[in-house]
Structures are given as C-alpha cells and as structure tokens.
Enzyme design. Structure first.
Site, short mmCIF file in Angstrom:
data_model
loop_
_atom_site.label_atom_id
_atom_site.label_comp_id
_atom_site.label_asym_id
_atom_site.label_seq_id
_atom_site.Cartn_x
_atom_site.Cartn_y
_atom_site.Cartn_z
N SER A 149 0.84 -1.19 0.00
CA SER A 149 0.00 0.00 0.00
C SER A 149 0.88 1.24 0.00
O SER A 149 1.97 1.25 0.59
CB SER A 149 -0.88 0.01 1.25
OG SER A 149 -1.50 1.27 1.39
N TYR A 162 -0.54 -0.55 10.00
CA TYR A 162 -0.77 -0.93 8.60
C TYR A 162 0.43 -0.56 7.72
O TYR A 162 0.89 -1.36 6.90
CB TYR A 162 -2.05 -0.24 8.13
CG TYR A 162 -2.51 -0.57 6.74
CD1 TYR A 162 -3.01 -1.83 6.42
CD2 TYR A 162 -2.47 0.39 5.73
CE1 TYR A 162 -3.46 -2.12 5.15
CE2 TYR A 162 -2.92 0.11 4.45
CZ TYR A 162 -3.41 -1.14 4.17
OH TYR A 162 -3.85 -1.43 2.89
N LYS A 166 2.71 -3.14 5.69
CA LYS A 166 2.73 -3.10 4.24
C LYS A 166 4.14 -2.87 3.69
O LYS A 166 4.48 -3.37 2.62
CB LYS A 166 1.76 -2.03 3.72
CG LYS A 166 0.29 -2.41 3.88
CD LYS A 166 0.01 -3.80 3.32
CE LYS A 166 -1.39 -4.01 2.82
NZ LYS A 166 -1.65 -5.42 2.42
N1 LIG Z 1 -8.79 -0.76 -1.28
C1 LIG Z 1 -7.68 -0.07 -1.41
O1 LIG Z 1 -7.67 1.06 -1.92
C2 LIG Z 1 -6.38 -0.65 -0.93
C3 LIG Z 1 -5.27 0.21 -0.92
C4 LIG Z 1 -4.04 -0.33 -0.55
C5 LIG Z 1 -3.92 -1.66 -0.24
N2 LIG Z 1 -5.03 -2.47 -0.24
C6 LIG Z 1 -4.84 -3.88 0.12
O2 LIG Z 1 -5.53 -4.72 -0.79
C7 LIG Z 1 -5.97 -5.90 -0.11
C8 LIG Z 1 -7.47 -6.10 -0.31
O3 LIG Z 1 -8.16 -5.02 0.26
P1 LIG Z 1 -9.70 -4.66 -0.03
O4 LIG Z 1 -9.74 -3.19 -0.21
O5 LIG Z 1 -10.24 -5.55 -1.08
O6 LIG Z 1 -10.32 -4.98 1.42
P2 LIG Z 1 -11.57 -5.87 1.88
O7 LIG Z 1 -11.77 -5.57 3.32
O8 LIG Z 1 -12.73 -5.65 0.94
O9 LIG Z 1 -11.06 -7.37 1.68
C9 LIG Z 1 -10.19 -8.01 2.57
C10 LIG Z 1 -10.65 -9.43 2.75
O10 LIG Z 1 -9.71 -10.12 3.60
C11 LIG Z 1 -10.44 -11.00 4.45
N3 LIG Z 1 -9.63 -11.31 5.64
C12 LIG Z 1 -9.36 -10.48 6.69
N4 LIG Z 1 -8.62 -11.13 7.61
C13 LIG Z 1 -8.39 -12.39 7.12
C14 LIG Z 1 -7.67 -13.51 7.62
N5 LIG Z 1 -7.03 -13.46 8.78
N6 LIG Z 1 -7.62 -14.62 6.85
C15 LIG Z 1 -8.26 -14.68 5.64
N7 LIG Z 1 -8.98 -13.64 5.15
C16 LIG Z 1 -9.04 -12.51 5.88
C17 LIG Z 1 -11.72 -10.24 4.77
O11 LIG Z 1 -12.74 -11.12 5.20
C18 LIG Z 1 -12.02 -9.54 3.44
O12 LIG Z 1 -12.92 -10.28 2.62
C19 LIG Z 1 -5.55 -5.72 1.36
O13 LIG Z 1 -4.33 -6.37 1.57
C20 LIG Z 1 -5.38 -4.23 1.48
O14 LIG Z 1 -4.51 -3.88 2.52
C21 LIG Z 1 -6.25 -1.99 -0.57
#
Ligand SMILES: NC(=O)c1ccc[n+]([C@@H]2O[C@H](COP(=O)([O-])OP(=O)(O)OC[C@H]3O[C@@H](n4cnc5c(N)ncnc54)[C@H](O)[C@@H]3O)[C@@H](O)[C@H]2O)c1
Length: 301
Positions: A149, A162, A166
């Site tokens: 991230s 976080y 990351k």
């Molecule tokens: N959305 C963004 O803009 C953004 C930005 C930077 C990084 N990210 C990264 O992208 C990835 C996906 O994020 P997202 O936005 O789709 O979030 P989200 O919350 O929609 O999805 C995350 C998923 O991970 C699952 N999860 C959480 N803990 C878990 C565990 N211990 N074991 C298995 N599953 C687990 C949750 O149930 C959820 O479905 C993450 O790693 C996040 O940090 C997202």
C-alpha cells in the site's frame, strides 16, 4: 493465460480479492478462494463470502473451492495451501491479499491494534508464502503476488500498524524474489487504489465530499485484477522483485530505495561538522512529510 494453473487468493470473499479470484478463473485457473469472512477490523468469521465467490466462478463454468481458514496463524495458513494440493494436486501462484484495518493515531494505538494488523498482513503473508515455498521449490516454478500500500510506500495518517506491515511485505517480497530466483520462483508487489469497504467509510455529507467520493468510486476493484493475472502467468517469467501500483486505468512502476546523495569528509565526521557541513549538503534532497494523497494528488482516470 492461466490454463492448467492453480491459484490461491487470500481474502478473496470480497473487494479486490474477489475480482482477483473471478479474473484468475476466467483466465483458466483453478482457484482456491480463501476468506475468513471477517469484519473490516477482523472481528467475527463466516465461510459465506468465500462460498459465494466459488458459486459465482462455477456458475460461469470455472473451477474453484472455498476455504475459510485464517492467514494469521501458521497451522491454518498451512491448511489453506494444503487445500489446493489436496483438491488440485498442485499450486502455481499465491496472492497474499487478505487484510484488516485498525486505524488509530500512533500515540493512542494499543498493542492489540498493532498486533492484529501485523498478524494478518505481515505474518499472514509470510505464513501462506512460506507454506507454499516447498512446493514451488520442488516444481521449480511459482509466482507470489503480495498486496502492499502507498500507506507504507509513501505514508498516511493514523496507520502506523498498517504502514509498517505493508512496507514489511515489500521486504518480504524482495527477499523471496532473491532467495527463490534459482528455483524460477517470482515475487512481486501491487499497491492498489480501489473503492472497497477499506476506503468506503469516507463521509459524504457535503457536496465537496460527495464529489470526492464519486471520483474515488471510479477506482473499481476489478481494475487491479488484469495485472495480478499477468503476474501469475508465464508471460511474466522475467518479472520479479518489482512493486507496481494500480489506480483505475493507470499502472505505475514504483521506485525502490537507492542512495540519493552522499557526503564525505577526510578524517571522518563529528556531530558539529555534520550540523554545518553534511546536513546542509544533504538537505536539498530531503523529502517533504508527504502522505499518499499528496503524491497521488490528481484525479484517477
Ligand atoms: N482498497 C484499497 O484502496 C487498498 C489500498 C491499498 C492496499 N489495499 C490492500 O488490498 C488488499 C485487499 O483489500 P480490499 O480493499 O479488497 O479490502 P476488503 O476488506 O474488501 O477485503 C479483505 C478481505 O480479507 C479478508 N480477511 C481479513 N482477515 C483475514 C484472515 N485473517 N484470513 C483470511 N482472510 C481474511 C476479509 O474477510 C475480506 O474479505 C488488502 O491487503 C489491502 O490492505 C487496498
């Protein structure tokens, strides 16, 4: 691009991970859809989100199986990898995508909030990657894709846990790329920007806020998936140790740390000469205390 391959996606019950699973299956892969089915903060569990995505893949004619184990524990991370091997007899790519948030200003952050986020993101990515490593090594192929991230790569307020996790994942990915290159195993990071529940709690009370959120919504989660499919495929055979960012239709190759500028003084330095000689010379290259949104300051397109 993934015909005959088996891909494991963690946190694939929703958000970016669900689109990864759907796109991997559409590209021909058999997919292990892992998701603990937990809240944004990591509270509670349900197998329903993973099962729902599997249903969707099967309805479209693809092959997938659901797994609801947590990535944040060594034994259960091994069960996730084992599920792929038991059902499909192989594993070709691991996408470390599962994640939670426990945002708090650093001076108020509890040890529990720190640990919970490090456990899912950094430890979870290590556990799942490490559980798959012997299989990748033995078959002399494999691809890791880890989600990082710009909160870590650049900075953000209220996310010390976080950001640390990351940026730790970036070090993990580079180390895997180095250690496993001789086994033709690759490891890359993606820093996504996408409208998901992770950023979906931004207030929309004023017209300004509404306009901002409308723009953020154009960063669809599905826009991240093509890069992940490509990185999992043999077409990316010479791409490893890289960090990419994806923001709607933009893809960035991110910089990696290198020395910017150096100073040298015959006879060595004292604190005093550092103050009047070294720092003024280096200061021209100091970084502003920027956050992700200061660096990515223009609208996504
Ligand atoms: N959305 C963004 O803009 C953004 C930005 C930077 C990084 N990210 C990264 O992208 C990835 C996906 O994020 P997202 O936005 O789709 O979030 P989200 O919350 O929609 O999805 C995350 C998923 O991970 C699952 N999860 C959480 N803990 C878990 C565990 N211990 N074991 C298995 N599953 C687990 C949750 O149930 C959820 O479905 C993450 O790693 C996040 O940090 C997202």
């Amino acid at each position: 691009m993934l015909e005959g391959k088996v891909v494991l996606v963690t946190g694939a019950g929703g958000g970016i991970g669900r689109d990864f699973a759907l796109a991997m299956a559409a590209a021909g892969a058999k997919v292990v859809v892992n998701d603990l089915g937990t809240s944004l903060k990591g509270e509670g569990a349900s197998s329903a989100p993973a099962e729902q995505v599997v249903k969707q893949i099967r309805a479209a004619g693809g092959a997938a199986l659901a797994n609801a184990d947590s990535v944040a524990d060594w034994a259960s991370a091994n069960r996730i990898v084992q599920a792929a091997l038991d059902s499909y007899g192989r594993l070709d790519a691991v996408v470390n995508n599962a994640g939670i948030l426990r945002d708090r200003f650093f001076f108020n952050m509890s040890v529990e909030e720190w640990r919970a986020v490090i456990d899912v993101h950094l430890n979870g990515s290590f556990y799942v990657a490490r559980a798959a490593a012997p299989h990748f090594k033995a078959q002399e192929s494999g691809a890791y894709i880890h989600m990082t991230s710009t909160s870590g790569l650049v900075g953000n307020l209220g996310q010390a846990n976080y950001a640390a996790a990351k940026l730790g994942i970036v070090g993990l990915s580079k180390s895997i790329a180095l250690d496993m290159a001789k086994y033709r195993v690759r490891s890359n990071c993606i820093a996504p920007f996408a409208w998901s529940r992770m950023i979906g709690s931004i207030p929309t009370e004023t017209p300004d806020q509404q306009a901002r959120v409308a723009k953020l919504k154009s960063m669809e989660t599905a826009k991240i998936a093509p890069l992940a499919v490509y990185l999992a495929s043999d077409a990316a055979r010479d791409v490893t140790g890289m960090i990419f960012a994806v923001r709607a239709n933009q893809i960035f190759l991110m910089a990696q740390n290198r020395p910017l500028r150096s100073v040298h003084r015959e006879g060595g330095w004292t604190p005093e000469t550092l103050a009047w000689h070294a720092m003024p010379a280096l200061r021209a290259h100091f970084y502003a205390l920027e956050r992700s949104q200061d660096v990515f300051s223009w609208d996504p397109f």
